[in-house]
Design a protein around this motif. Structure first.
Motif, PDB file in Angstrom:
ATOM      1  N   GLU A  32       0.823  -1.209   0.000  1.00  0.00           N
ATOM      2  CA  GLU A  32       0.000   0.000   0.000  1.00  0.00           C
ATOM      3  C   GLU A  32       0.859   1.261   0.000  1.00  0.00           C
ATOM      4  OE1 GLU A  32      -2.574  -0.782   3.334  1.00  0.00           O
ATOM      5  OE2 GLU A  32      -4.064  -1.767   2.056  1.00  0.00           O
ATOM      6  N   LYS A  33       1.981   1.227   0.691  1.00  0.00           N
ATOM      7  CA  LYS A  33       2.893   2.383   0.679  1.00  0.00           C
ATOM      8  C   LYS A  33       3.445   2.610  -0.729  1.00  0.00           C
ATOM      9  CE  LYS A  33       2.806   3.845   4.865  1.00  0.00           C
ATOM     10  NZ  LYS A  33       2.198   5.150   5.125  1.00  0.00           N
ATOM     11  N   GLU A  36       0.666   3.994  -3.003  1.00  0.00           N
ATOM     12  CA  GLU A  36       0.431   5.432  -2.808  1.00  0.00           C
ATOM     13  C   GLU A  36       1.296   6.270  -3.750  1.00  0.00           C
ATOM     14  OE1 GLU A  36       1.125   6.320   1.316  1.00  0.00           O
ATOM     15  OE2 GLU A  36      -0.608   5.137   1.974  1.00  0.00           O
ATOM     16  N   GLN A  37       2.451   5.702  -4.135  1.00  0.00           N
ATOM     17  CA  GLN A  37       3.368   6.389  -5.044  1.00  0.00           C
ATOM     18  C   GLN A  37       3.209   5.893  -6.482  1.00  0.00           C
ATOM     19  OE1 GLN A  37       7.378   6.896  -3.164  1.00  0.00           O
ATOM     20  NE2 GLN A  37       6.450   5.572  -1.610  1.00  0.00           N
TER      21      GLN A  37
END
Length: 170
Positions: A32-33, A36-37
């Motif tokens: 998920e991190k 996000e990018q």
């Protein structure tokens, strides 16, 4: 935020090596991190996780959203997955965040907007799926060629059956 590529790699490593429950939770966190990018491989993998319901609740719309974003970033596998979901009637959420795209010609970074796919049904969905498969086929993906052939065959069958119906009623 961190390095999206490193977060994706860590998520893959955790999924492959760790204890099932704890490692899966950590892997999804790092995926998920990276998502996000808008890291394409992370988007594709998270889409697959949502599609299969593996360590998260199965969610076809979230899977479609991830595949759509990844395909917009050039991920061939995501284009095929997204096209196949469209053919099954799955629609991604109406609004998408714009993706930054670097021009191959000028090197400039711009933003690309998405279509409102929730309003795309029937023939429009098939056409949009076909475009996804064409992108993947252009990259040389064999599965994309098979999907395009299948769509072409179904079009031919649909046209000939419509013609028979017209003749029978006329």
């Amino acid at each position: 935020m961190g390095n999206a590529d490193a977060q994706y790699e860590l998520a893959c490593q955790l999924r492959a090596e760790g204890e099932p429950a704890e490692a899966d939770n950590q892997a999804v966190y790092y995926l998920e991190k990276a998502v996000e990018q808008l890291q394409p491989e992370a988007l594709f993998l998270l889409g697959a996780v949502y599609l299969g319901g593996d360590c998260v609740k199965k969610d076809l719309k979230s899977a479609a959203c991830c595949f759509h974003k990844a395909s917009q970033k050039g991920h061939v596998g995501a284009a095929i997955a997204y096209g196949s979901l469209l053919l099954k009637g799955v629609r991604a959420p109406e609004k998408f965040a714009p993706v930054e795209v670097k021009s191959k010609f000028t090197g400039e970074v711009g933003k690309r907007k998405y279509d409102k796919l929730s309003e795309t049904t029937g023939k429009g969905a098939i056409d949009y799926a076909r475009r996804q498969f064409e992108v993947a086929a252009h990259a040389g993906n064999d599965l994309a060629f098979k999907w395009l052939y299948r769509l072409q065959e179904e079009e031919i069958e649909g046209t000939s059956s419509q013609g028979n119906e017209i003749k029978a009623t006329g």
